[in-house]
Design a protein around this motif. Structure first.
Motif, PDB file in Angstrom:
ATOM      1  N   ASN A   1       0.845  -1.176   0.002  1.00  0.00           N
ATOM      2  CA  ASN A   1      -0.051  -0.047   0.064  1.00  0.00           C
ATOM      3  C   ASN A   1       0.921   1.391   0.017  1.00  0.00           C
ATOM      4  OD1 ASN A   1      -1.904   2.174   0.273  1.00  0.00           O
ATOM      5  ND2 ASN A   1      -2.342   1.182   2.403  1.00  0.00           N
ATOM      6  N   PRO A   2       1.145   1.871  -1.150  1.00  0.00           N
ATOM      7  CA  PRO A   2       1.783   3.041  -1.219  1.00  0.00           C
ATOM      8  C   PRO A   2       1.741   4.202  -0.093  1.00  0.00           C
ATOM      9  CG  PRO A   2       0.931   2.542  -3.347  1.00  0.00           C
ATOM     10  CD  PRO A   2       0.206   1.574  -2.293  1.00  0.00           C
ATOM     11  N   ASP A   3       0.241   4.253   0.348  1.00  0.00           N
ATOM     12  CA  ASP A   3      -0.050   5.372   0.909  1.00  0.00           C
ATOM     13  C   ASP A   3       0.602   5.097   2.417  1.00  0.00           C
ATOM     14  OD1 ASP A   3      -1.715   6.786  -0.812  1.00  0.00           O
ATOM     15  OD2 ASP A   3      -3.445   5.214  -0.357  1.00  0.00           O
TER      16      ASP A   3
ATOM     17  N   ILE B   1       5.574  -5.279  -9.030  1.00  0.00           N
ATOM     18  CA  ILE B   1       6.841  -5.005  -9.037  1.00  0.00           C
ATOM     19  C   ILE B   1       7.516  -5.074  -7.626  1.00  0.00           C
ATOM     20  CG2 ILE B   1       6.858  -3.187 -10.744  1.00  0.00           C
ATOM     21  CD1 ILE B   1       6.683  -1.137  -8.534  1.00  0.00           C
ATOM     22  N   GLY B   2       8.879  -5.170  -7.480  1.00  0.00           N
ATOM     23  CA  GLY B   2       9.571  -5.118  -6.128  1.00  0.00           C
ATOM     24  C   GLY B   2       9.843  -3.894  -5.488  1.00  0.00           C
ATOM     25  N   CYS B   3       9.833  -4.008  -4.149  1.00  0.00           N
ATOM     26  CA  CYS B   3      10.436  -2.735  -3.977  1.00  0.00           C
ATOM     27  C   CYS B   3      11.747  -1.993  -4.091  1.00  0.00           C
ATOM     28  CB  CYS B   3      10.546  -2.583  -2.272  1.00  0.00           C
ATOM     29  SG  CYS B   3       9.004  -2.933  -1.523  1.00  0.00           S
TER      30      CYS B   3
ATOM     31  N   TRP C   1       2.547   3.684 -12.350  1.00  0.00           N
ATOM     32  CA  TRP C   1       3.463   2.402 -12.509  1.00  0.00           C
ATOM     33  C   TRP C   1       3.692   1.828 -11.176  1.00  0.00           C
ATOM     34  CZ3 TRP C   1       8.677   2.036 -10.850  1.00  0.00           C
ATOM     35  CH2 TRP C   1       9.327   0.770 -11.319  1.00  0.00           C
ATOM     36  N   VAL C   2       4.020   2.775 -10.208  1.00  0.00           N
ATOM     37  CA  VAL C   2       4.246   2.360  -8.781  1.00  0.00           C
ATOM     38  C   VAL C   2       3.148   1.991  -8.432  1.00  0.00           C
ATOM     39  CG1 VAL C   2       4.871   3.372  -6.472  1.00  0.00           C
ATOM     40  CG2 VAL C   2       6.262   4.050  -8.453  1.00  0.00           C
ATOM     41  N   ARG C   3       1.942   2.824  -8.347  1.00  0.00           N
ATOM     42  CA  ARG C   3       0.515   2.502  -7.555  1.00  0.00           C
ATOM     43  C   ARG C   3      -0.027   1.046  -8.283  1.00  0.00           C
ATOM     44  NH1 ARG C   3      -1.278   6.502  -4.181  1.00  0.00           N
ATOM     45  NH2 ARG C   3      -2.506   4.761  -3.514  1.00  0.00           N
TER      46      ARG C   3
HETATM   47 FE1  SF4 Z   1       6.594   1.168  -1.141  1.00  0.00          FE
HETATM   48 FE2  SF4 Z   1       7.335  -1.278  -2.162  1.00  0.00          FE
HETATM   49 FE3  SF4 Z   1       5.036  -0.186  -2.602  1.00  0.00          FE
HETATM   50 FE4  SF4 Z   1       7.135   0.900  -3.802  1.00  0.00          FE
HETATM   51  S1  SF4 Z   1       6.698  -1.091  -4.369  1.00  0.00           S
HETATM   52  S2  SF4 Z   1       5.141   1.814  -2.809  1.00  0.00           S
HETATM   53  S3  SF4 Z   1       8.327   0.693  -2.261  1.00  0.00           S
HETATM   54  S4  SF4 Z   1       6.080  -0.930  -0.742  1.00  0.00           S
END
Ligand code: SF4
Ligand code: TRP
Length: 403
Positions: A308-310, A339-341, A329-331
Protein backbone atom coordinates in the motif's frame (compact mmCIF):
# COMPACT_ATOMS: atom_id res chain seq x y z
CA UNK A 1 16.30 52.56 7.34
CA UNK A 2 13.35 53.81 5.42
CA UNK A 3 10.62 51.58 4.17
CA UNK A 4 11.08 52.59 0.60
CA UNK A 5 12.90 50.33 -1.83
CA UNK A 6 12.03 50.25 -5.46
CA UNK A 7 12.35 46.50 -5.20
CA UNK A 8 11.35 44.83 -1.95
CA UNK A 9 14.21 43.80 0.28
CA UNK A 10 14.53 40.25 1.54
CA UNK A 11 16.68 39.09 4.41
CA UNK A 12 17.20 35.61 5.77
CA UNK A 13 19.74 33.75 7.83
CA UNK A 14 20.75 30.18 8.49
CA UNK A 15 22.50 28.75 11.51
CA UNK A 16 25.75 26.88 10.80
CA UNK A 17 25.23 23.81 12.95
CA UNK A 18 25.84 20.93 10.58
CA UNK A 19 25.62 19.64 7.02
CA UNK A 20 22.84 20.83 4.75
CA UNK A 21 20.64 18.09 3.38
CA UNK A 22 17.94 17.62 0.77
CA UNK A 23 15.32 18.96 3.19
CA UNK A 24 17.15 22.31 3.26
CA UNK A 25 17.49 22.22 -0.50
CA UNK A 26 13.84 21.58 -1.25
CA UNK A 27 12.64 23.93 1.49
CA UNK A 28 14.88 26.93 2.01
CA UNK A 29 17.50 26.97 -0.73
CA UNK A 30 15.28 26.61 -3.78
CA UNK A 31 13.14 29.34 -2.29
CA UNK A 32 16.15 31.66 -1.89
CA UNK A 33 17.20 30.95 -5.44
CA UNK A 34 13.84 32.07 -6.77
CA UNK A 35 13.60 35.08 -4.42
CA UNK A 36 16.97 36.43 -5.53
CA UNK A 37 15.52 37.07 -8.97
CA UNK A 38 12.69 39.17 -7.68
CA UNK A 39 14.06 40.98 -4.64
CA UNK A 40 17.08 42.74 -3.29
CA UNK A 41 18.32 39.82 -1.18
CA UNK A 42 20.61 39.58 1.83
CA UNK A 43 21.42 36.06 3.02
CA UNK A 44 23.70 35.48 5.96
CA UNK A 45 25.32 32.87 8.16
CA UNK A 46 23.76 33.32 11.60
CA UNK A 47 26.86 32.29 13.58
CA UNK A 48 25.90 34.25 16.70
CA UNK A 49 22.51 32.58 16.63
CA UNK A 50 24.25 29.20 16.51
CA UNK A 51 26.29 30.27 19.52
CA UNK A 52 23.18 30.85 21.64
CA UNK A 53 22.50 27.10 21.62
CA UNK A 54 25.96 25.70 20.85
CA UNK A 55 28.15 27.83 23.12
CA UNK A 56 29.59 24.70 24.71
CA UNK A 57 30.53 23.08 21.41
CA UNK A 58 31.17 26.18 19.37
CA UNK A 59 33.65 24.27 17.19
CA UNK A 60 30.74 23.05 15.08
CA UNK A 61 30.21 26.61 13.86
CA UNK A 62 33.60 26.96 12.18
CA UNK A 63 33.32 23.38 10.98
CA UNK A 64 30.02 23.95 9.21
CA UNK A 65 30.31 27.54 8.14
CA UNK A 66 32.30 27.38 4.91
CA UNK A 67 30.64 24.16 3.80
CA UNK A 68 27.31 25.83 4.29
CA UNK A 69 28.25 28.83 2.19
CA UNK A 70 29.57 26.48 -0.48
CA UNK A 71 26.31 24.54 -0.39
CA UNK A 72 24.35 27.77 -0.91
CA UNK A 73 26.48 28.63 -3.90
CA UNK A 74 26.33 25.09 -5.25
CA UNK A 75 22.55 25.13 -4.94
CA UNK A 76 22.36 28.22 -7.12
CA UNK A 77 22.38 31.15 -4.71
CA UNK A 78 24.05 33.75 -6.84
CA UNK A 79 26.43 36.31 -5.34
CA UNK A 80 25.80 38.74 -8.16
CA UNK A 81 22.09 38.85 -7.27
CA UNK A 82 22.24 38.42 -3.51
CA UNK A 83 24.58 39.70 -0.81
CA UNK A 84 26.05 36.79 1.17
CA UNK A 85 27.78 37.43 4.46
CA UNK A 86 28.55 36.27 7.99
CA UNK A 87 26.64 37.84 10.85
CA UNK A 88 29.61 38.31 13.20
CA UNK A 89 31.49 40.14 10.45
CA UNK A 90 28.85 42.85 10.61
CA UNK A 91 29.16 43.77 14.29
CA UNK A 92 26.53 46.48 13.81
CA UNK A 93 23.96 43.71 14.39
CA UNK A 94 25.21 43.51 17.97
CA UNK A 95 24.99 47.25 18.50
CA UNK A 96 21.43 47.39 17.24
CA UNK A 97 20.58 44.37 19.38
CA UNK A 98 21.91 46.18 22.41
CA UNK A 99 20.07 49.40 21.66
CA UNK A 100 16.81 47.57 21.00
CA UNK A 101 17.23 45.63 24.23
CA UNK A 102 16.69 48.90 26.10
CA UNK A 103 13.09 49.13 24.92
CA UNK A 104 12.25 45.42 24.87
CA UNK A 105 10.06 44.25 27.74
CA UNK A 106 11.37 40.95 29.15
CA UNK A 107 7.86 39.54 29.06
CA UNK A 108 7.75 39.87 25.28
CA UNK A 109 10.81 37.63 25.02
CA UNK A 110 9.63 35.12 27.60
CA UNK A 111 6.36 34.74 25.74
CA UNK A 112 7.93 33.83 22.39
CA UNK A 113 6.92 30.15 22.00
CA UNK A 114 10.35 28.95 20.84
CA UNK A 115 11.91 30.08 24.13
CA UNK A 116 10.18 27.41 26.23
CA UNK A 117 9.81 24.90 23.36
CA UNK A 118 13.51 24.78 22.60
CA UNK A 119 14.43 24.56 26.27
CA UNK A 120 12.15 21.52 26.50
CA UNK A 121 13.42 20.02 23.30
CA UNK A 122 17.13 20.58 23.84
CA UNK A 123 17.21 19.34 27.41
CA UNK A 124 20.84 18.31 27.17
CA UNK A 125 21.79 21.97 26.77
CA UNK A 126 21.42 24.63 29.42
CA UNK A 127 19.46 27.30 27.63
CA UNK A 128 18.58 29.35 30.69
CA UNK A 129 20.94 32.04 29.45
CA UNK A 130 20.64 35.73 28.74
CA UNK A 131 21.81 35.11 25.16
CA UNK A 132 19.17 32.53 24.45
CA UNK A 133 16.39 34.68 25.87
CA UNK A 134 17.57 37.41 23.53
CA UNK A 135 17.63 35.14 20.47
CA UNK A 136 14.49 36.56 18.84
CA UNK A 137 15.60 40.11 19.53
CA UNK A 138 18.96 39.45 17.88
CA UNK A 139 16.96 38.14 14.94
CA UNK A 140 14.92 41.33 15.06
CA UNK A 141 18.12 43.37 14.88
CA UNK A 142 19.26 41.27 11.87
CA UNK A 143 16.07 42.11 10.08
CA UNK A 144 15.60 45.74 11.07
CA UNK A 145 19.16 46.76 10.35
CA UNK A 146 18.58 46.13 6.63
CA UNK A 147 15.11 47.62 6.53
CA UNK A 148 13.99 44.26 5.16
CA UNK A 149 10.34 44.16 4.27
CA UNK A 150 10.16 40.44 3.57
CA UNK A 151 11.64 37.69 5.69
CA UNK A 152 11.44 34.14 4.34
CA UNK A 153 11.15 31.82 7.33
CA UNK A 154 9.61 28.52 8.30
CA UNK A 155 6.48 28.24 10.39
CA UNK A 156 8.51 28.02 13.61
CA UNK A 157 10.06 31.44 13.02
CA UNK A 158 6.94 33.46 12.28
CA UNK A 159 6.62 34.48 15.93
CA UNK A 160 10.11 35.99 15.74
CA UNK A 161 9.12 38.17 12.81
CA UNK A 162 5.98 39.15 14.70
CA UNK A 163 8.09 40.20 17.68
CA UNK A 164 10.31 42.18 15.31
CA UNK A 165 7.28 44.09 14.07
CA UNK A 166 6.27 44.92 17.61
CA UNK A 167 9.75 46.11 18.49
CA UNK A 168 9.87 48.30 15.37
CA UNK A 169 6.51 49.81 16.21
CA UNK A 170 7.53 50.46 19.79
CA UNK A 171 10.83 51.99 18.72
CA UNK A 172 9.16 54.25 16.17
CA UNK A 173 6.59 55.25 18.71
CA UNK A 174 9.17 56.19 21.33
CA UNK A 175 11.84 57.75 19.13
CA UNK A 176 10.02 58.75 15.98
CA UNK A 177 8.37 61.85 17.36
CA UNK A 178 10.39 64.88 16.58
CA UNK A 179 9.30 68.23 17.92
CA UNK A 180 7.38 70.08 15.26
CA UNK A 181 6.57 66.74 13.64
CA UNK A 182 3.14 67.73 12.31
CA UNK A 183 4.50 70.96 10.83
CA UNK A 184 7.40 69.11 9.20
CA UNK A 185 4.95 66.61 7.69
CA UNK A 186 2.72 69.39 6.38
CA UNK A 187 5.72 71.07 4.78
CA UNK A 188 6.75 67.78 3.19
CA UNK A 189 3.27 67.25 1.74
CA UNK A 190 3.46 70.64 0.05
CA UNK A 191 6.75 69.70 -1.57
CA UNK A 192 4.97 67.04 -3.62
CA UNK A 193 3.16 69.61 -5.70
CA UNK A 194 -0.57 70.46 -5.68
CA UNK A 195 -1.92 67.41 -7.44
CA UNK A 196 0.05 64.81 -5.52
CA UNK A 197 -0.44 66.60 -2.24
CA UNK A 198 -4.21 66.47 -2.73
CA UNK A 199 -4.06 62.81 -3.68
CA UNK A 200 -1.93 62.02 -0.62
CA UNK A 201 -4.39 63.82 1.68
CA UNK A 202 -7.33 61.93 0.18
CA UNK A 203 -5.60 58.61 0.64
CA UNK A 204 -4.66 59.49 4.20
CA UNK A 205 -8.27 60.38 4.92
CA UNK A 206 -9.55 57.17 3.35
CA UNK A 207 -7.25 55.19 5.58
CA UNK A 208 -7.92 57.14 8.75
CA UNK A 209 -11.70 57.25 8.33
CA UNK A 210 -12.42 53.96 6.67
CA UNK A 211 -9.39 51.86 7.61
CA UNK A 212 -8.86 51.31 3.89
CA UNK A 213 -5.56 49.44 3.64
CA UNK A 214 -5.44 49.70 -0.10
CA UNK A 215 -5.30 53.47 0.30
CA UNK A 216 -2.11 53.03 2.32
CA UNK A 217 -0.58 50.89 -0.38
CA UNK A 218 -1.39 53.45 -3.03
CA UNK A 219 -0.03 56.24 -0.87
CA UNK A 220 3.19 54.29 -0.29
CA UNK A 221 3.62 53.88 -4.02
CA UNK A 222 2.93 57.56 -4.50
CA UNK A 223 5.64 58.46 -1.99
CA UNK A 224 8.10 56.11 -3.60
CA UNK A 225 7.65 57.99 -6.87
CA UNK A 226 8.41 61.41 -5.42
CA UNK A 227 11.88 62.12 -6.75
CA UNK A 228 12.00 65.56 -5.19
CA UNK A 229 11.29 64.45 -1.63
CA UNK A 230 14.29 63.83 0.58
CA UNK A 231 14.40 60.38 2.17
CA UNK A 232 13.73 61.95 5.56
CA UNK A 233 10.58 63.58 4.19
CA UNK A 234 9.46 60.33 2.61
CA UNK A 235 9.92 58.57 5.92
CA UNK A 236 8.08 61.30 7.75
CA UNK A 237 5.10 60.94 5.43
CA UNK A 238 5.22 57.16 5.63
CA UNK A 239 5.09 57.44 9.39
CA UNK A 240 2.25 59.91 9.06
CA UNK A 241 0.30 57.30 7.10
CA UNK A 242 0.75 54.73 9.80
CA UNK A 243 -0.51 57.24 12.33
CA UNK A 244 2.68 57.18 14.39
CA UNK A 245 5.81 59.18 14.34
CA UNK A 246 8.49 59.16 11.73
CA UNK A 247 9.18 55.63 10.59
CA UNK A 248 12.76 54.87 11.51
CA UNK A 249 12.55 51.09 11.56
CA UNK A 250 10.58 49.24 8.89
CA UNK A 251 8.07 46.64 10.02
CA UNK A 252 8.91 43.42 8.18
CA UNK A 253 6.55 40.76 6.96
CA UNK A 254 7.12 37.03 7.25
CA UNK A 255 7.24 35.28 3.91
CA UNK A 256 6.32 31.76 4.87
CA UNK A 257 8.64 29.32 3.15
CA UNK A 258 6.47 26.72 1.44
CA UNK A 259 6.80 23.62 3.59
CA UNK A 260 9.34 21.26 2.10
CA UNK A 261 7.58 18.18 0.85
CA UNK A 262 10.87 16.38 1.12
CA UNK A 263 10.38 13.51 3.53
CA UNK A 264 13.22 11.82 5.32
CA UNK A 265 14.21 8.21 4.73
CA UNK A 266 11.67 7.07 7.32
CA UNK A 267 8.77 9.16 6.03
CA UNK A 268 9.01 11.75 8.83
CA UNK A 269 10.17 15.25 8.04
CA UNK A 270 13.82 15.18 6.94
CA UNK A 271 15.81 16.43 9.89
CA UNK A 272 19.24 15.92 11.39
CA UNK A 273 17.71 15.02 14.75
CA UNK A 274 15.75 12.14 13.20
CA UNK A 275 18.86 10.69 11.51
CA UNK A 276 16.92 10.31 8.27
CA UNK A 277 18.76 12.71 5.97
CA UNK A 278 20.56 12.61 2.67
CA UNK A 279 23.17 15.33 2.84
CA UNK A 280 23.95 17.51 -0.16
CA UNK A 281 27.51 16.12 -0.11
CA UNK A 282 26.47 12.49 0.39
CA UNK A 283 28.60 10.19 -1.76
CA UNK A 284 26.59 8.62 -4.58
CA UNK A 285 27.29 5.12 -3.23
CA UNK A 286 25.92 6.11 0.14
CA UNK A 287 22.87 7.75 -1.43
CA UNK A 288 22.20 4.52 -3.21
CA UNK A 289 22.72 2.44 -0.09
CA UNK A 290 20.50 4.66 2.06
CA UNK A 291 17.65 4.56 -0.42
CA UNK A 292 17.97 0.83 -1.05
CA UNK A 293 17.72 0.07 2.64
CA UNK A 294 15.07 2.60 3.56
CA UNK A 295 11.84 1.15 4.98
CA UNK A 296 8.80 0.43 2.82
CA UNK A 297 5.25 -0.65 3.62
CA UNK A 298 5.98 -2.85 6.66
CA UNK A 299 3.15 -5.23 5.71
CA UNK A 300 4.84 -6.04 2.44
CA UNK A 301 7.13 -8.76 3.73
CA UNK A 302 7.48 -10.98 0.68
CA UNK A 303 7.86 -9.93 -2.92
CA UNK A 304 4.48 -11.57 -3.61
CA UNK A 305 2.62 -9.54 -0.98
CA UNK A 306 0.79 -6.59 -2.47
CA UNK A 307 1.66 -3.27 -0.80
CA UNK A 308 0.00 0.00 0.00
CA UNK A 309 1.87 3.09 -1.25
CA UNK A 310 -0.11 5.36 1.03
CA UNK A 311 1.76 4.09 4.06
CA UNK A 312 5.14 3.79 2.33
CA UNK A 313 7.87 6.45 2.66
CA UNK A 314 9.13 5.57 -0.81
CA UNK A 315 5.83 6.70 -2.27
CA UNK A 316 6.32 10.11 -0.64
CA UNK A 317 9.63 10.36 -2.47
CA UNK A 318 7.91 9.49 -5.73
CA UNK A 319 5.57 12.40 -5.09
CA UNK A 320 8.57 14.72 -4.97
CA UNK A 321 10.55 13.21 -7.82
CA UNK A 322 8.36 11.28 -10.22
CA UNK A 323 5.98 12.29 -12.96
CA UNK A 324 2.46 10.96 -13.34
CA UNK A 325 3.48 8.02 -15.50
CA UNK A 326 6.00 6.67 -13.01
CA UNK A 327 3.59 7.28 -10.16
CA UNK A 328 0.90 5.30 -11.97
CA UNK A 329 3.44 2.51 -12.55
CA UNK A 330 4.24 2.46 -8.81
CA UNK A 331 0.63 2.33 -7.67
CA UNK A 332 -0.29 -0.37 -10.10
CA UNK A 333 2.87 -2.43 -9.52
CA UNK A 334 2.81 -2.11 -5.75
CA UNK A 335 -0.85 -2.93 -5.15
CA UNK A 336 -0.73 -5.95 -7.45
CA UNK A 337 2.73 -7.14 -6.35
CA UNK A 338 3.77 -6.62 -9.95
CA UNK A 339 7.02 -4.89 -8.94
CA UNK A 340 9.42 -5.37 -6.07
CA UNK A 341 10.39 -2.60 -3.70
CA UNK A 342 13.88 -2.35 -5.18
CA UNK A 343 12.38 -1.90 -8.65
CA UNK A 344 10.14 0.75 -7.20
CA UNK A 345 13.05 2.62 -5.60
CA UNK A 346 15.20 2.71 -8.71
CA UNK A 347 13.59 5.78 -10.35
CA UNK A 348 13.91 7.65 -7.05
CA UNK A 349 17.55 6.69 -6.74
CA UNK A 350 18.15 7.92 -10.29
CA UNK A 351 16.38 11.20 -9.61
CA UNK A 352 18.17 11.95 -6.36
CA UNK A 353 21.54 11.15 -7.92
CA UNK A 354 20.65 13.30 -10.91
CA UNK A 355 19.68 16.17 -8.68
CA UNK A 356 22.80 15.97 -6.51
CA UNK A 357 25.27 15.52 -9.34
CA UNK A 358 25.44 19.14 -10.58
CA UNK A 359 25.25 20.47 -7.01
CA UNK A 360 28.19 18.35 -5.94
CA UNK A 361 30.14 19.28 -9.01
CA UNK A 362 29.73 22.98 -8.30
CA UNK A 363 30.52 22.40 -4.62
CA UNK A 364 33.81 20.76 -5.65
CA UNK A 365 34.69 23.75 -7.78
CA UNK A 366 34.16 26.12 -4.89
CA UNK A 367 35.99 23.82 -2.50
CA UNK A 368 39.01 23.95 -4.76
CA UNK A 369 38.90 27.72 -4.77
CA UNK A 370 38.45 28.85 -1.16
CA UNK A 371 39.82 32.28 -2.05
CA UNK A 372 36.85 32.87 -4.30
CA UNK A 373 34.41 31.88 -1.56
CA UNK A 374 36.10 34.23 0.89
CA UNK A 375 35.99 37.03 -1.64
CA UNK A 376 32.25 36.52 -2.13
CA UNK A 377 31.70 36.67 1.63
CA UNK A 378 33.95 39.71 2.05
CA UNK A 379 32.19 41.59 -0.68
CA UNK A 380 28.77 40.67 0.67
CA UNK A 381 29.90 41.74 4.13
CA UNK A 382 31.08 45.12 2.88
CA UNK A 383 27.78 45.76 1.14
CA UNK A 384 25.86 44.65 4.20
CA UNK A 385 27.92 46.84 6.51
CA UNK A 386 27.27 49.92 4.41
CA UNK A 387 23.53 49.44 4.82
CA UNK A 388 23.83 48.48 8.48
CA UNK A 389 25.93 51.55 9.29
CA UNK A 390 23.43 53.88 7.69
CA UNK A 391 20.60 52.39 9.74
CA UNK A 392 22.58 52.68 12.94
CA UNK A 393 23.32 56.28 12.27
CA UNK A 394 19.62 56.99 12.08
CA UNK A 395 18.93 54.89 15.13
CA UNK A 396 21.64 56.60 17.18
CA UNK A 397 20.36 60.00 16.11
CA UNK A 398 16.77 59.11 16.92
CA UNK A 399 17.84 57.95 20.36
CA UNK A 400 19.84 61.11 20.92
CA UNK A 401 23.23 59.41 20.79
CA UNK A 402 24.73 61.46 17.97
CA UNK A 403 27.01 63.67 20.00
FE1 SF4 B 1 6.64 1.11 -1.16
FE2 SF4 B 1 7.46 -1.22 -2.12
FE3 SF4 B 1 5.04 -0.30 -2.70
FE4 SF4 B 1 7.14 0.90 -3.74
S1 SF4 B 1 6.52 -1.18 -4.12
S2 SF4 B 1 5.39 1.89 -2.82
S3 SF4 B 1 8.61 0.70 -2.07
S4 SF4 B 1 5.80 -0.87 -0.67
N1 TRP C 1 16.50 31.93 13.64
C1 TRP C 1 16.64 31.50 12.27
C2 TRP C 1 16.59 29.97 12.24
O1 TRP C 1 16.86 29.32 13.23
C3 TRP C 1 17.92 31.99 11.66
C4 TRP C 1 17.94 33.48 11.61
C5 TRP C 1 18.70 34.31 12.36
C6 TRP C 1 17.14 34.29 10.77
N2 TRP C 1 18.44 35.60 12.04
C7 TRP C 1 17.49 35.63 11.07
C8 TRP C 1 16.17 34.02 9.81
C9 TRP C 1 16.87 36.68 10.43
C10 TRP C 1 15.56 35.09 9.20
C11 TRP C 1 15.89 36.41 9.49
O2 TRP C 1 16.31 29.42 11.21
Amino acid sequence: MGGIHTQGRVLSGMRPTGHLHLGHYHGVLKNWVSLQQEYDCFFFVADWHALTTHYEDSGIIAESLWDMVIDWLAAGVNPSSARLFIQSQVPEHAELHLLLSMVTPIGWLERVPSYKDQQEKLRERDLATYGFLGYPLLQGADILIYGADKVPVGEDQVAHVELTREIARRFNHIYGRETGYEEAAEAAIKKMGKKNARLYRQLLKRYQEQGDHEAIEVARALLAEQQNLAISDQERLLGFLEGGGRMILTEPEALLTPASKMPGLDGQKMSKSYHNTISLRERPDDVQEKLRTMPTDPARVRRTDPGNPDICPVWQLHQVYSGEDVQAWVREGCTTAGIGCLDCKQPVIDSVLGELQPIQERAREFEQDPGRVRAIINEGGEAARAVARATLEEVRAAMGLNY
